[in-house]
Design a protein around this motif. Structure first.
Motif, PDB file in Angstrom:
ATOM      1  N   VAL A  93      -2.079  15.330  -2.410  1.00  0.00           N
ATOM      2  CA  VAL A  93      -2.775  14.047  -2.517  1.00  0.00           C
ATOM      3  C   VAL A  93      -2.361  13.361  -3.808  1.00  0.00           C
ATOM      4  O   VAL A  93      -2.436  13.942  -4.893  1.00  0.00           O
ATOM      5  CB  VAL A  93      -4.313  14.251  -2.491  1.00  0.00           C
ATOM      6  CG1 VAL A  93      -5.034  12.920  -2.700  1.00  0.00           C
ATOM      7  CG2 VAL A  93      -4.729  14.865  -1.163  1.00  0.00           C
ATOM      8  N   LYS A  94      -1.941  12.127  -3.689  1.00  0.00           N
ATOM      9  CA  LYS A  94      -1.453  11.368  -4.826  1.00  0.00           C
ATOM     10  C   LYS A  94      -2.571  11.115  -5.844  1.00  0.00           C
ATOM     11  O   LYS A  94      -3.685  10.770  -5.464  1.00  0.00           O
ATOM     12  CB  LYS A  94      -0.883  10.034  -4.336  1.00  0.00           C
ATOM     13  CG  LYS A  94      -0.344   9.127  -5.428  1.00  0.00           C
ATOM     14  CD  LYS A  94       0.164   7.821  -4.832  1.00  0.00           C
ATOM     15  CE  LYS A  94       0.632   6.851  -5.920  1.00  0.00           C
ATOM     16  NZ  LYS A  94       1.086   5.559  -5.339  1.00  0.00           N
ATOM     17  N   PRO A  95      -2.308  11.290  -7.149  1.00  0.00           N
ATOM     18  CA  PRO A  95      -3.316  10.995  -8.173  1.00  0.00           C
ATOM     19  C   PRO A  95      -3.279   9.523  -8.574  1.00  0.00           C
ATOM     20  O   PRO A  95      -2.255   8.844  -8.458  1.00  0.00           O
ATOM     21  CB  PRO A  95      -2.905  11.891  -9.340  1.00  0.00           C
ATOM     22  CG  PRO A  95      -1.415  11.984  -9.207  1.00  0.00           C
ATOM     23  CD  PRO A  95      -1.112  11.942  -7.733  1.00  0.00           C
ATOM     24  N   GLY A  96      -4.409   9.036  -9.076  1.00  0.00           N
ATOM     25  CA  GLY A  96      -4.484   7.660  -9.541  1.00  0.00           C
ATOM     26  C   GLY A  96      -5.921   7.255  -9.782  1.00  0.00           C
ATOM     27  O   GLY A  96      -6.850   8.055  -9.640  1.00  0.00           O
ATOM     28  N   ASP A  97      -6.105   5.994 -10.155  1.00  0.00           N
ATOM     29  CA  ASP A  97      -7.446   5.491 -10.439  1.00  0.00           C
ATOM     30  C   ASP A  97      -8.124   5.032  -9.153  1.00  0.00           C
ATOM     31  O   ASP A  97      -7.492   4.438  -8.276  1.00  0.00           O
ATOM     32  CB  ASP A  97      -7.386   4.326 -11.425  1.00  0.00           C
ATOM     33  CG  ASP A  97      -6.840   4.750 -12.787  1.00  0.00           C
ATOM     34  OD1 ASP A  97      -7.006   5.930 -13.131  1.00  0.00           O
ATOM     35  OD2 ASP A  97      -6.244   3.904 -13.478  1.00  0.00           O
ATOM     36  N   GLY A  98      -9.423   5.291  -9.053  1.00  0.00           N
ATOM     37  CA  GLY A  98     -10.167   4.910  -7.859  1.00  0.00           C
ATOM     38  C   GLY A  98     -11.529   4.353  -8.204  1.00  0.00           C
ATOM     39  O   GLY A  98     -12.082   4.640  -9.266  1.00  0.00           O
ATOM     40  N   SER A  99     -12.074   3.561  -7.301  1.00  0.00           N
ATOM     41  CA  SER A  99     -13.410   2.976  -7.501  1.00  0.00           C
ATOM     42  C   SER A  99     -14.231   3.085  -6.215  1.00  0.00           C
ATOM     43  O   SER A  99     -14.960   2.176  -5.844  1.00  0.00           O
ATOM     44  CB  SER A  99     -13.305   1.518  -7.951  1.00  0.00           C
ATOM     45  OG  SER A  99     -12.535   0.757  -7.029  1.00  0.00           O
ATOM     46  N   LEU A 100     -14.072   4.235  -5.550  1.00  0.00           N
ATOM     47  CA  LEU A 100     -14.837   4.554  -4.353  1.00  0.00           C
ATOM     48  C   LEU A 100     -15.336   5.981  -4.512  1.00  0.00           C
ATOM     49  O   LEU A 100     -14.591   6.858  -4.966  1.00  0.00           O
ATOM     50  CB  LEU A 100     -13.949   4.431  -3.110  1.00  0.00           C
ATOM     51  CG  LEU A 100     -14.612   4.546  -1.740  1.00  0.00           C
ATOM     52  CD1 LEU A 100     -15.487   3.329  -1.474  1.00  0.00           C
ATOM     53  CD2 LEU A 100     -13.543   4.660  -0.651  1.00  0.00           C
ATOM     54  N   TRP A 101     -16.592   6.215  -4.156  1.00  0.00           N
ATOM     55  CA  TRP A 101     -17.196   7.526  -4.360  1.00  0.00           C
ATOM     56  C   TRP A 101     -17.752   8.061  -3.042  1.00  0.00           C
ATOM     57  O   TRP A 101     -18.524   7.383  -2.371  1.00  0.00           O
ATOM     58  CB  TRP A 101     -18.333   7.447  -5.381  1.00  0.00           C
ATOM     59  CG  TRP A 101     -17.866   7.119  -6.755  1.00  0.00           C
ATOM     60  CD1 TRP A 101     -17.585   7.984  -7.765  1.00  0.00           C
ATOM     61  CD2 TRP A 101     -17.596   5.809  -7.288  1.00  0.00           C
ATOM     62  NE1 TRP A 101     -17.161   7.308  -8.893  1.00  0.00           N
ATOM     63  CE2 TRP A 101     -17.162   5.967  -8.616  1.00  0.00           C
ATOM     64  CE3 TRP A 101     -17.676   4.513  -6.754  1.00  0.00           C
ATOM     65  CZ2 TRP A 101     -16.815   4.887  -9.425  1.00  0.00           C
ATOM     66  CZ3 TRP A 101     -17.338   3.441  -7.544  1.00  0.00           C
ATOM     67  CH2 TRP A 101     -16.905   3.633  -8.871  1.00  0.00           C
TER      68      TRP A 101
END
Length: 220
Positions: A93-101
């Motif tokens: 799974v690609k890492p990165g910034d997210g704004s969904l929980w």
């Protein structure tokens, strides 16, 4: 009766979360007498606590030597970059910034998946639940949450999987091993709210459902 240690730093979220946890503990005691609640900062924890005490940290900034169920999970979650790399290596799974929980209430019988939480469109410092996801979007999130919690050997608790969704699939940001700021969106929306669900999981009390009127909990 249990002695419960709520470990938190001083910030506006912690104040609200502490109040909600205290309410949940009072409403759902572990025995016939009220549980004792102590609220402390990480630096003020005593060097030794009774093995039967319950820990309810609301921060990742915990003493390295602190031993409690889930301590290894907290340490892994605190190392954000390292956990991102592990998720990429083990699960692709690609890492990165997210704004969904994605809320996960991990009970002794297995995980309950709540409705997603997102930032409010016009008030970016506030959160809203539910955030609608299609079944095609949900399934990879459930699969990642299940595999990650199993890989971490996570104990019963409420977890928030922070992600983004792209055209290429799920982007993993981090895992919160307690009801973090986004959990506030569940108050007066979800039954039980995520703070109450967290206490029920920690104290090994029955939790059968996470429900929102008009929505259905996903149990896998």
């Amino acid at each position: 009766m249990a002695q419960v240690w709520i470990v938190a730093e001083s910030n506006p979220f912690a104040e609200q979360a502490i109040a909600q946890l205290k309410r949940a503990i009072a409403q759902c005691p572990t025995g016939s007498t009220p549980d004792t609640v102590r609220v402390v900062a990480p630096a003020d924890l005593p060097p030794v606590v009774a093995p039967e005490d319950l820990f309810c940290p609301l921060t990742l900034a915990l003493p390295e030597a602190l031993a409690f169920p889930g301590a290894s999970v907290f340490r892994a979650c605190a190392q954000v970059d390292s956990l991102r790399q592990s998720v990429a290596n083990h699960f692709g799974v690609k890492p990165g910034d997210g704004s969904l929980w994605l809320p996960i209430a991990l009970t002794a019988r297995g995980p309950l998946y709540g409705e997603a939480i997102a930032l409010a469109a016009h008030t970016p410092e506030q959160y809203r639940q539910p955030h609608h996801l299609s079944d095609r979007q949900r399934q990879p999130l459930y699969a990642l949450a299940f595999r990650l919690l199993d890989w971490l050997n996570a104990p019963p608790a409420v977890y928030l999987l922070q992600v983004a969704l792209s055209d290429e699939g799920v982007v993993f940001d981090r895992l919160w091993p307690y009801p973090a700021a986004g959990a506030i969106a569940s108050l007066s929306v979800q039954t039980p709210d995520l703070f109450t669900a967290h206490w029920l999981c920690l104290s090994h009390q029955p939790l059968l459902d996470l429900s929102i009127p008009g929505e259905s909990t996903k149990i896998l």
